[in-house]
Design an enzyme around this catalytic site. Structure first.
Site, PDB file in Angstrom:
ATOM      1  N   TYR A  11     102.802  41.914  16.629  1.00 16.82           N
ATOM      2  CA  TYR A  11     101.781  41.663  15.597  1.00 16.82           C
ATOM      3  C   TYR A  11     100.369  41.539  16.209  1.00 16.82           C
ATOM      4  CZ  TYR A  11      99.333  38.883  11.986  1.00 16.82           C
ATOM      5  OH  TYR A  11      98.433  38.382  11.079  1.00 16.82           O
ATOM      6  N   SER A 124      99.026  28.636  22.385  1.00 16.49           N
ATOM      7  CA  SER A 124      99.111  28.256  20.971  1.00 16.49           C
ATOM      8  C   SER A 124      98.554  26.859  20.781  1.00 16.49           C
ATOM      9  CB  SER A 124     100.587  28.270  20.555  1.00 16.49           C
ATOM     10  OG  SER A 124     100.755  27.635  19.316  1.00 16.49           O
ATOM     11  N   TYR A 148     109.675  25.748  22.296  1.00 13.93           N
ATOM     12  CA  TYR A 148     108.685  26.830  22.270  1.00 13.93           C
ATOM     13  C   TYR A 148     107.345  26.324  22.819  1.00 13.93           C
ATOM     14  CZ  TYR A 148     104.969  29.746  20.300  1.00 13.93           C
ATOM     15  OH  TYR A 148     103.837  30.497  20.146  1.00 13.93           O
ATOM     16  N   LYS A 152     104.959  27.239  26.384  1.00 16.25           N
ATOM     17  CA  LYS A 152     103.526  27.571  26.438  1.00 16.25           C
ATOM     18  C   LYS A 152     102.802  26.638  27.416  1.00 16.25           C
ATOM     19  CE  LYS A 152     103.503  30.985  23.567  1.00 16.25           C
ATOM     20  NZ  LYS A 152     103.340  32.332  24.123  1.00 16.25           N
ATOM     21  N   PHE A 177      95.271  29.373  16.695  1.00 20.00           N
ATOM     22  CA  PHE A 177      95.668  28.533  15.566  1.00 20.00           C
ATOM     23  C   PHE A 177      96.616  29.375  14.686  1.00 20.00           C
ATOM     24  CE2 PHE A 177      93.946  24.308  16.071  1.00 20.00           C
ATOM     25  CZ  PHE A 177      93.396  24.491  17.329  1.00 20.00           C
ATOM     26  N   ARG A 291     108.871  19.672   5.989  1.00 21.68           N
ATOM     27  CA  ARG A 291     109.654  20.326   7.047  1.00 21.68           C
ATOM     28  C   ARG A 291     109.551  19.457   8.308  1.00 21.68           C
ATOM     29  NH1 ARG A 291     107.793  26.342   8.812  1.00 21.68           N
ATOM     30  NH2 ARG A 291     105.950  25.190   9.455  1.00 21.68           N
TER      31      ARG A 291
HETATM   32  P1  NAD Z   1     105.455  39.314  18.028  1.00 21.84           P
HETATM   33  O1  NAD Z   1     106.876  38.890  18.108  1.00 21.84           O
HETATM   34  O2  NAD Z   1     105.034  40.142  16.885  1.00 21.84           O
HETATM   35  O3  NAD Z   1     105.048  40.058  19.382  1.00 21.84           O
HETATM   36  C1  NAD Z   1     105.615  39.752  20.629  1.00 21.84           C
HETATM   37  C2  NAD Z   1     106.076  41.060  21.255  1.00 21.84           C
HETATM   38  O4  NAD Z   1     106.651  40.775  22.520  1.00 21.84           O
HETATM   39  C3  NAD Z   1     107.147  41.774  20.423  1.00 21.84           C
HETATM   40  O5  NAD Z   1     106.749  43.100  20.203  1.00 21.84           O
HETATM   41  C4  NAD Z   1     108.408  41.699  21.285  1.00 21.84           C
HETATM   42  O6  NAD Z   1     109.221  42.837  21.138  1.00 21.84           O
HETATM   43  C5  NAD Z   1     107.822  41.561  22.675  1.00 21.84           C
HETATM   44  N1  NAD Z   1     108.675  40.849  23.633  1.00 21.84           N
HETATM   45  C6  NAD Z   1     109.328  39.667  23.466  1.00 21.84           C
HETATM   46  N2  NAD Z   1     109.977  39.328  24.587  1.00 21.84           N
HETATM   47  C7  NAD Z   1     109.719  40.312  25.498  1.00 21.84           C
HETATM   48  C8  NAD Z   1     110.116  40.525  26.835  1.00 21.84           C
HETATM   49  N3  NAD Z   1     110.920  39.671  27.470  1.00 21.84           N
HETATM   50  N4  NAD Z   1     109.674  41.635  27.471  1.00 21.84           N
HETATM   51  C9  NAD Z   1     108.865  42.526  26.834  1.00 21.84           C
HETATM   52  N5  NAD Z   1     108.470  42.371  25.563  1.00 21.84           N
HETATM   53  C10 NAD Z   1     108.888  41.271  24.893  1.00 21.84           C
HETATM   54  O7  NAD Z   1     104.578  37.980  18.115  1.00 21.84           O
HETATM   55  P2  NAD Z   1     103.015  37.794  17.914  1.00 21.84           P
HETATM   56  O8  NAD Z   1     102.833  37.022  16.662  1.00 21.84           O
HETATM   57  O9  NAD Z   1     102.306  39.061  18.095  1.00 21.84           O
HETATM   58  O10 NAD Z   1     102.707  36.805  19.112  1.00 21.84           O
HETATM   59  C11 NAD Z   1     102.223  37.256  20.357  1.00 21.84           C
HETATM   60  C12 NAD Z   1     102.078  36.068  21.287  1.00 21.84           C
HETATM   61  O11 NAD Z   1     101.208  35.118  20.700  1.00 21.84           O
HETATM   62  C13 NAD Z   1     103.397  35.337  21.574  1.00 21.84           C
HETATM   63  O12 NAD Z   1     103.398  34.957  22.921  1.00 21.84           O
HETATM   64  C14 NAD Z   1     103.310  34.123  20.677  1.00 21.84           C
HETATM   65  O13 NAD Z   1     104.036  33.026  21.195  1.00 21.84           O
HETATM   66  C15 NAD Z   1     101.825  33.825  20.674  1.00 21.84           C
HETATM   67  N6  NAD Z   1     101.383  33.101  19.478  1.00 21.84           N
HETATM   68  C16 NAD Z   1     101.612  33.640  18.237  1.00 21.84           C
HETATM   69  C17 NAD Z   1     101.226  32.938  17.108  1.00 21.84           C
HETATM   70  C18 NAD Z   1     101.489  33.500  15.726  1.00 21.84           C
HETATM   71  O14 NAD Z   1     101.387  32.761  14.756  1.00 21.84           O
HETATM   72  N7  NAD Z   1     101.803  34.767  15.560  1.00 21.84           N
HETATM   73  C19 NAD Z   1     100.583  31.702  17.231  1.00 21.84           C
HETATM   74  C20 NAD Z   1     100.356  31.192  18.501  1.00 21.84           C
HETATM   75  C21 NAD Z   1     100.759  31.919  19.624  1.00 21.84           C
HETATM   76  C1  UD1 Z   2     103.923  27.159  13.077  1.00 18.36           C
HETATM   77  C2  UD1 Z   2     104.585  26.628  14.305  1.00 18.36           C
HETATM   78  C3  UD1 Z   2     103.567  26.557  15.433  1.00 18.36           C
HETATM   79  C4  UD1 Z   2     102.895  27.906  15.647  1.00 18.36           C
HETATM   80  C5  UD1 Z   2     102.246  28.317  14.328  1.00 18.36           C
HETATM   81  C6  UD1 Z   2     101.535  29.624  14.381  1.00 18.36           C
HETATM   82  C7  UD1 Z   2     106.323  25.166  13.361  1.00 18.36           C
HETATM   83  C8  UD1 Z   2     106.799  23.757  13.204  1.00 18.36           C
HETATM   84  N1  UD1 Z   2     105.131  25.305  14.017  1.00 18.36           N
HETATM   85  O1  UD1 Z   2     102.940  26.242  12.717  1.00 18.36           O
HETATM   86  O2  UD1 Z   2     104.196  26.166  16.629  1.00 18.36           O
HETATM   87  O3  UD1 Z   2     101.916  27.818  16.658  1.00 18.36           O
HETATM   88  O4  UD1 Z   2     103.290  28.396  13.341  1.00 18.36           O
HETATM   89  O5  UD1 Z   2     102.438  30.658  14.323  1.00 18.36           O
HETATM   90  O6  UD1 Z   2     106.981  26.111  12.967  1.00 18.36           O
HETATM   91  N2  UD1 Z   2     104.832  26.111   4.744  1.00 18.36           N
HETATM   92  C9  UD1 Z   2     105.385  25.960   3.495  1.00 18.36           C
HETATM   93  N3  UD1 Z   2     106.398  26.805   3.136  1.00 18.36           N
HETATM   94  C10 UD1 Z   2     106.873  27.793   3.970  1.00 18.36           C
HETATM   95  C11 UD1 Z   2     106.290  27.933   5.247  1.00 18.36           C
HETATM   96  C12 UD1 Z   2     105.266  27.065   5.609  1.00 18.36           C
HETATM   97  O7  UD1 Z   2     104.993  25.099   2.731  1.00 18.36           O
HETATM   98  O8  UD1 Z   2     107.813  28.510   3.578  1.00 18.36           O
HETATM   99  C13 UD1 Z   2     103.710  25.223   5.123  1.00 18.36           C
HETATM  100  C14 UD1 Z   2     103.939  24.370   6.361  1.00 18.36           C
HETATM  101  O9  UD1 Z   2     104.550  23.174   6.023  1.00 18.36           O
HETATM  102  C15 UD1 Z   2     102.503  24.213   6.896  1.00 18.36           C
HETATM  103  C16 UD1 Z   2     101.819  25.527   6.491  1.00 18.36           C
HETATM  104  O10 UD1 Z   2     102.605  26.062   5.439  1.00 18.36           O
HETATM  105  O11 UD1 Z   2     101.858  23.162   6.244  1.00 18.36           O
HETATM  106  C17 UD1 Z   2     101.756  26.543   7.615  1.00 18.36           C
HETATM  107  O12 UD1 Z   2     103.061  26.736   8.154  1.00 18.36           O
HETATM  108  P1  UD1 Z   2     103.384  27.855   9.244  1.00 18.36           P
HETATM  109  O13 UD1 Z   2     102.829  29.150   8.808  1.00 18.36           O
HETATM  110  O14 UD1 Z   2     104.844  27.776   9.540  1.00 18.36           O
HETATM  111  O15 UD1 Z   2     102.533  27.408  10.507  1.00 18.36           O
HETATM  112  P2  UD1 Z   2     102.473  25.999  11.282  1.00 18.36           P
HETATM  113  O16 UD1 Z   2     103.386  25.013  10.702  1.00 18.36           O
HETATM  114  O17 UD1 Z   2     101.054  25.627  11.401  1.00 18.36           O
END
Ligand code: NAD
Ligand code: UD1
Length: 334
Positions: A11, A124, A148, A152, A177, A291
């Site tokens: 993503y 994160s 998780y 990080k 965020f 949750r």
């Molecule tokens: P995503 O799952 O869409 O992308 C991660 C990609 O890494 C995937 O395409 C997956 O196939 C690949 N991958 C996983 N393990 C692998 C491995 N061992 N070797 C090679 N490729 C591998 O997730 P994203 O939302 O794009 O997140 C990217 C990064 O950002 C992650 O490290 C995630 O923890 C961090 N992050 C995401 C969020 C969020 O809300 N999306 C928030 C905070 C941090």
């Molecule tokens: C989650 C992760 C966090 C990660 C972040 C970004 C958890 C406990 N934390 O945080 O580690 O960095 O995503 O990817 O999973 N909500 C609902 N209904 C739903 C889903 C969510 O009400 O079906 C609410 C949650 O209670 C929260 C808000 O929506 O208040 C956002 O939730 P979510 O998108 O899961 O993100 P975080 O909880 O912030």
């Protein structure tokens, strides 16, 4: 600059690939496709107007990584690859530690072998744990509360040790965020496998009629409307933050932790309302119990990014919702 994006088919990686490639960087994607698919490569080619090189591989494969780093003459790495579901991390901690921590060690070994010392790491806001004060600045104590989050934190600390041992390294840990939304074309976006864990993809699926209703986790938080408040940032703003970070690292060595957020909090009900407005669809919901592990409010103090990266998240909540909806429609009618 030649930049390797581990997890680049995912993503955030795919959106960052668009931004970097439009800025003239040569981008190479490295992904094991465990949570993404090759389709994104075609979409990226459509957006970028040219094919973006892709290598299917795992970050734990140090040998392959090292060959890729050398053959593409990589200058810097953006390390997205990893597993990211909080709930799953409690069920499968070993998978999380091997993918996220061992995977990073393997990457650092390959980089060391090739003398590449510039890395941007996807961290994160979860590393802050339960907020002791708001907004969260980078000096807020860290205290991850699930496996998780701990992966990080371990990686952040490992990277800090690397800089301490060798001051030539240039390292940024970007503390995201809540990334939401999609590229304006609607061609790439967030498409989670199975039931979404996060709010925005769940809202999108309810609006599309794929799920009957959204469960709102908790209506009794000490927030203006009783529902959880978060700092949602448009994924394209986030992607641009990576380009700005590479620019910063081209000018400075050391270890930097930087928040990427907007500084603004929106509640779950705000998100539902904004999405209904942007999509013209209804999002039926029911308020249920909280949750486990959720906090009431979480939002960033974004000034460090403003100062160091000259970056301000500029896209609105309406743009976040409209782009997420556009992407949903594009995959629905494919
Ligand atoms: P995503 O799952 O869409 O992308 C991660 C990609 O890494 C995937 O395409 C997956 O196939 C690949 N991958 C996983 N393990 C692998 C491995 N061992 N070797 C090679 N490729 C591998 O997730 P994203 O939302 O794009 O997140 C990217 C990064 O950002 C992650 O490290 C995630 O923890 C961090 N992050 C995401 C969020 C969020 O809300 N999306 C928030 C905070 C941090
Ligand atoms: C989650 C992760 C966090 C990660 C972040 C970004 C958890 C406990 N934390 O945080 O580690 O960095 O995503 O990817 O999973 N909500 C609902 N209904 C739903 C889903 C969510 O009400 O079906 C609410 C949650 O209670 C929260 C808000 O929506 O208040 C956002 O939730 P979510 O998108 O899961 O993100 P975080 O909880 O912030």
């Amino acid at each position: 600059m030649n930049v390797l994006l581990t997890g680049g088919a995912g993503y955030i990686g795919s959106h960052t690939a668009v931004v970097l490639s439009q800025l003239g960087h040569q981008v190479i994607l490295y992904d094991n496709l465990s949570n993404s698919s090759c389709i994104v490569l075609e979409k990226l080619a459509q957006i970028a107007g040219r094919k973006i090189p892709f290598v299917k591989g795992d970050v734990r494969d140090t040998g392959l990584l090292s060959n890729v780093l050398a053959s593409y003459e990589i200058n810097a790495v953006v390390h997205f690859a990893g597993l990211k579901a909080v709930g799953e991390s409690a069920q499968k901690p070993i998978d999380y530690y091997t993918n996220n921590v061992q995977g990073t060690i393997s990457l650092l070994q390959a980089m060391q072998l090739r003398g590449i010392k510039t890395i941007v790491f996807s961290s994160s806001a979860t590393v802050y744990g339960e907020p002791r004060y708001l907004p969260l600045d980078e000096n807020h104590p860290t205290n991850a509360t699930n496996p998780y989050g701990r992966t990080k934190l371990h990686v952040e600390e490992m990277l800090r040790d690397v800089v301490t041992s060798d001051s030539q390294w240039r390292i940024a840990c970007l503390r995201y965020f809540n990334p939401v939304g999609a590229h304006e074309s609607g061609l790439i976006g967030e498409s989670p496998c199975g039931a979404p864990n996060n709010l925005m993809p769940y809202i999108v699926q309810v609006a599309a009629g794929q799920r009957a209703k959204l469960e709102v986790f908790g209506g009794d938080y000490p927030t203006p409307d009783g529902t959880g408040v978060r700092d949602y940032i448009h994924v394209m703003d986030l992607a641009e933050g990576h380009a700005a970070t590479l620019n910063l690292l081209s000018q400075t060595t050391g270890w930097h932790a930087i928040n990427l957020g907007t500084g603004k909090g929106y509640s779950v009900l705000d998100m539902i309302q904004a999405f209904e407005k942007a999509s013209g669809r209804q999002v039926p919901y029911e308020v249920v119990a909280r949750r486990a592990g959720d906090v009431a409010e979480c939002f960033a103090y974004p000034n460090k990014a403003r100062e160091l990266l000259n970056m301000t998240a500029r896209r609105t909540l309406n743009e976040m919702c409209a782009s997420a909806w556009r992407f949903q429609q594009s995959i629905q009618f494919e």
